[in-house]
Design a protein around this motif. Structure first.
Motif, short mmCIF file in Angstrom:
data_model
loop_
_atom_site.label_atom_id
_atom_site.label_comp_id
_atom_site.label_asym_id
_atom_site.label_seq_id
_atom_site.Cartn_x
_atom_site.Cartn_y
_atom_site.Cartn_z
N VAL A 264 -12.13 -34.08 -69.79
CA VAL A 264 -12.61 -33.94 -68.33
C VAL A 264 -12.86 -34.97 -67.58
CG1 VAL A 264 -14.25 -32.40 -66.84
CG2 VAL A 264 -12.90 -31.29 -68.76
N VAL A 265 -13.56 -36.05 -68.48
CA VAL A 265 -14.37 -37.18 -67.86
C VAL A 265 -13.21 -38.20 -67.58
CG1 VAL A 265 -15.89 -39.11 -67.85
CG2 VAL A 265 -16.51 -36.63 -68.49
N LEU A 266 -12.28 -38.46 -68.68
CA LEU A 266 -11.27 -39.34 -68.70
C LEU A 266 -10.22 -38.84 -67.68
CD1 LEU A 266 -9.74 -41.67 -69.82
CD2 LEU A 266 -8.90 -40.13 -71.49
N VAL A 452 -0.57 -37.94 -61.35
CA VAL A 452 -2.21 -37.65 -61.44
C VAL A 452 -2.59 -36.48 -60.52
CG1 VAL A 452 -2.76 -40.00 -61.83
CG2 VAL A 452 -2.65 -39.17 -59.48
N SER A 453 -1.36 -35.86 -59.82
CA SER A 453 -1.83 -34.71 -59.04
C SER A 453 -1.83 -33.39 -59.94
CB SER A 453 -0.81 -34.48 -57.85
OG SER A 453 -1.11 -35.43 -56.91
N PHE A 454 -1.12 -33.49 -60.99
CA PHE A 454 -1.04 -32.40 -62.04
C PHE A 454 -2.42 -32.37 -62.67
CE2 PHE A 454 3.68 -33.04 -61.38
CZ PHE A 454 3.81 -31.56 -61.36
N VAL A 455 -3.24 -33.17 -62.56
CA VAL A 455 -4.55 -33.13 -63.37
C VAL A 455 -5.45 -32.31 -62.97
CG1 VAL A 455 -6.93 -34.18 -63.55
CG2 VAL A 455 -4.81 -35.84 -64.06
N PRO A 456 -5.63 -31.74 -61.61
CA PRO A 456 -6.28 -30.33 -61.29
C PRO A 456 -5.30 -29.23 -61.55
CG PRO A 456 -5.38 -31.64 -59.28
CD PRO A 456 -5.19 -32.68 -60.52
N VAL A 457 -4.29 -29.24 -61.49
CA VAL A 457 -3.65 -27.97 -61.99
C VAL A 457 -3.85 -27.57 -63.37
CG1 VAL A 457 -1.21 -27.04 -62.27
CG2 VAL A 457 -1.73 -28.56 -60.26
N ALA A 458 -3.95 -28.54 -64.59
CA ALA A 458 -4.09 -28.30 -65.69
C ALA A 458 -5.62 -27.97 -66.00
CB ALA A 458 -3.91 -29.86 -66.63
N TRP A 465 -11.04 -23.56 -71.30
CA TRP A 465 -10.77 -23.96 -72.89
C TRP A 465 -11.25 -25.08 -73.21
CZ3 TRP A 465 -7.37 -27.14 -75.37
CH2 TRP A 465 -7.20 -26.83 -76.41
N ILE A 466 -10.90 -26.30 -72.19
CA ILE A 466 -11.21 -27.75 -72.75
C ILE A 466 -12.71 -27.69 -72.61
CG2 ILE A 466 -11.01 -29.97 -71.92
CD1 ILE A 466 -8.47 -29.21 -70.62
N ARG A 467 -13.30 -27.10 -71.69
CA ARG A 467 -14.77 -27.16 -71.66
C ARG A 467 -15.46 -26.41 -72.90
NH1 ARG A 467 -17.13 -24.62 -67.93
NH2 ARG A 467 -15.51 -23.59 -66.94
N SER A 468 -14.89 -25.37 -73.50
CA SER A 468 -15.27 -24.50 -74.68
C SER A 468 -15.37 -25.41 -75.91
CB SER A 468 -14.72 -23.48 -74.84
OG SER A 468 -13.12 -23.48 -74.97
N LYS A 469 -14.44 -26.52 -75.87
CA LYS A 469 -14.24 -27.41 -77.09
C LYS A 469 -15.29 -28.53 -77.06
CE LYS A 469 -10.89 -24.82 -78.61
NZ LYS A 469 -11.32 -23.99 -79.96
#
Length: 485
Positions: A264-266, A452-458, A465-469
């Motif tokens: 998320v940070v990267l 890079v505009s696909f970053v917020p979409v992802a 799910w990413i935060r849960s890991k």
């Protein structure tokens, strides 16, 4: 030592009670200050953020005169950008070491000292007799400016208790940061129409000296722990050399560790840094494009930067709409448990149509064989400004909400990445536009912008799910959070 969110909340509460400070009720608590006082301090600190940003880029409007004065050439490499590069790079690195000390020992005294140093070292910039002096002193003022700019987010965290009420102050802070940097060439260009290049710095010195009394009398201490311990002998009794060294290691190590190990940070850093880099690359591409295609003078090309500032201002005006999306994301049974990904809803179209779309418009209207009227690429610049403001605000909010316990470290990593990319990307501008042409260079940037505009979409799709890991990210609602220094 890693603390859980609950442990940190309990620790903060016990610290205040230990000093006789009623955290929830005491009027000395910055969270309990009047609405007017909170906004007075917020607006003042944001205004200073805006002002010190002028020093970063105002001199770009005088690049021709400075090059002639010191026999510097931009023919094969943008050497005139070195003073901006050194300023921006220092602004990204120095705060990593200094801000944690301000968080521990207090904001006000250090703020005043740094402000004075900042003004003092602009004097040799105005009086410089060689290019090396200009670069060295810019390193110092850049570091000072970075501290004054970045501590503003910490001041907002000290004054506004929860993520929702902090939304507008942080949006205003991002606007101040961007507008100060981008309007610098406009101010410099206006000065250069009637005065010689040294006055770009003389005017700044006069302005900063005039503002200093307001800073001295109207900026109070905002750190609750420092206010609580004032007048007590044991206020900082536990702080020694060992703990100071540990503080430095944590302050520098944790942001870098999160930047390299937390997706998320990267990804937020890459997304936001590209935006900030584009804000600075315009200080190089606008003079090149508008002087070549439209025969604009150097000061006039500085004035074109106003389009970027107008776009950034529009981005600020639409930020309350994004806040409404976020406010509505709370669970009905727990209205304070807002969804971090809701911070990104408006940033998705702003990134695709504002950032990338504006870059494409700028590209296809600046063909060297068939250039469109100058207003066409200028509109593209304004669209990019809207995208930059919206994206950087969303990225800052999202990272802060995703890591409430470690918000300071996460945001420090993002800020460092923004300044490093912002310092380095414009150095490639001459090669970019010389080898690929005006259209090709801007199309390449627009293509990266689309990517890079696909970053917020992802993040909207996979963010929970990413935060849960992650062991550091929040997986549920937001509660007590670390001050966002």
């Amino acid at each position: 030592m890693r603390q859980s969110e609950a442990e940190k909340c309990d620790s903060d509460a016990s610290d205040f009670e230990k000093h006789g400070f009623a955290w929830h009720d005491d009027p000395r608590n910055p969270y309990n200050w009047s609405f007017g006082k909170k906004w007075r301090v917020t607006i003042l600190s944001c205004f200073i953020t805006f002002l010190v940003g002028l020093n970063g880029t105002a001199m770009t409007a005088a690049s021709d005169d400075i090059n002639a004065q010191f026999d510097v050439s931009d023919e094969h490499f943008p050497n005139s950008f070195w003073p901006v590069f050194s300023w921006t790079l220092s602004a990204g690195i120095v705060p990593l070491a200094i801000l944690p000390l301000m968080e521990t020992f207090g904001v006000r005294k250090a703020y005043l000292v740094v402000y004075v140093l900042f003004v003092v070292f602009i004097v040799p910039q105005a009086c410089a007799q060689n290019f090396a002096t200009l670069i060295v002193t810019r390193i110092i003022t850049g570091g000072c400016a970075g501290i004054l700019e970045n501590i503003t987010s910490g001041i907002c965290g000290d004054l506004w208790e929860d993520a929702l009420t902090r939304s507008l102050p942080i949006s205003l802070y991002i606007f101040s940061l961007l507008s100060g940097t981008t309007i610098g060439p406009v101010i410099g260009g206006a000065i250069m129409t009637t005065l010689e290049w040294r006055w770009v710095f003389y005017v700044q010195i006069i302005l900063y000296v005039i503002i200093f009394p307001f800073v001295f009398f109207l900026l109070p201490e905002t750190r609750g722990e420092i206010i609580a311990s004032e007048g007590l002998q044991d206020g900082h009794q536990g702080i020694n050399n060992a703990s100071t060294i540990a503080l430095f290691k944590s302050a520098i190590g944790r942001p870098l560790r999160m930047l390299t190990t937390e997706p998320v940070v990267l990804c937020s850093t890459l997304w936001s840094s590209f935006c900030f880099g584009n804000a600075l690359i315009y200080t190089q591409s606008i003079p090149l494009v508008y002087r070549t295609l439209y025969n604009f003078s150097a000061p006039s090309t500085g004035l074109v930067q106003a389009a970027l500032v107008i776009g950034i201002a529009i981005g600020l005006l639409i930020s309350p709409l994004q806040d409404r999306f976020y406010a509505r994301s709370g669970d009905k049974t727990s209205p304070d448990a807002h969804k971090p990904e809701a911070r990104l809803y408006l940033a998705i179209p702003a990134s695709f149509f504002g950032l990338a779309g504006g870059l494409f418009l700028y590209a296809f209207t600046t063909s060297e064989s068939h250039p469109q009227p100058w207003i066409a690429p200028t509109i593209g610049i304004a669209l990019v400004g809207i995208g930059i403001q919206t994206v950087m605000t969303a990225a800052s909010h999202y990272v802060e909400d995703a890591y409430p316990t470690y918000a300071a470290s996460a945001i420090a990593g993002v800020a460092a990445g923004e300044n490093i990319v912002g310092a380095c990307l414009p150095l490639a501008s001459t090669a970019l536009y010389t080898r690929l042409g005006f259209v090709g260079g801007s199309v390449l940037l627009a293509g990266i912008g689309c990517g890079v505009s696909f970053v917020p979409v992802a993040f909207v799709v996979f963010g929970p799910w990413i935060r849960s890991k992650s062991r550091l990210a929040a997986t549920q609602g937001l509660g007590c959070s670390e001050s966002v220094v």
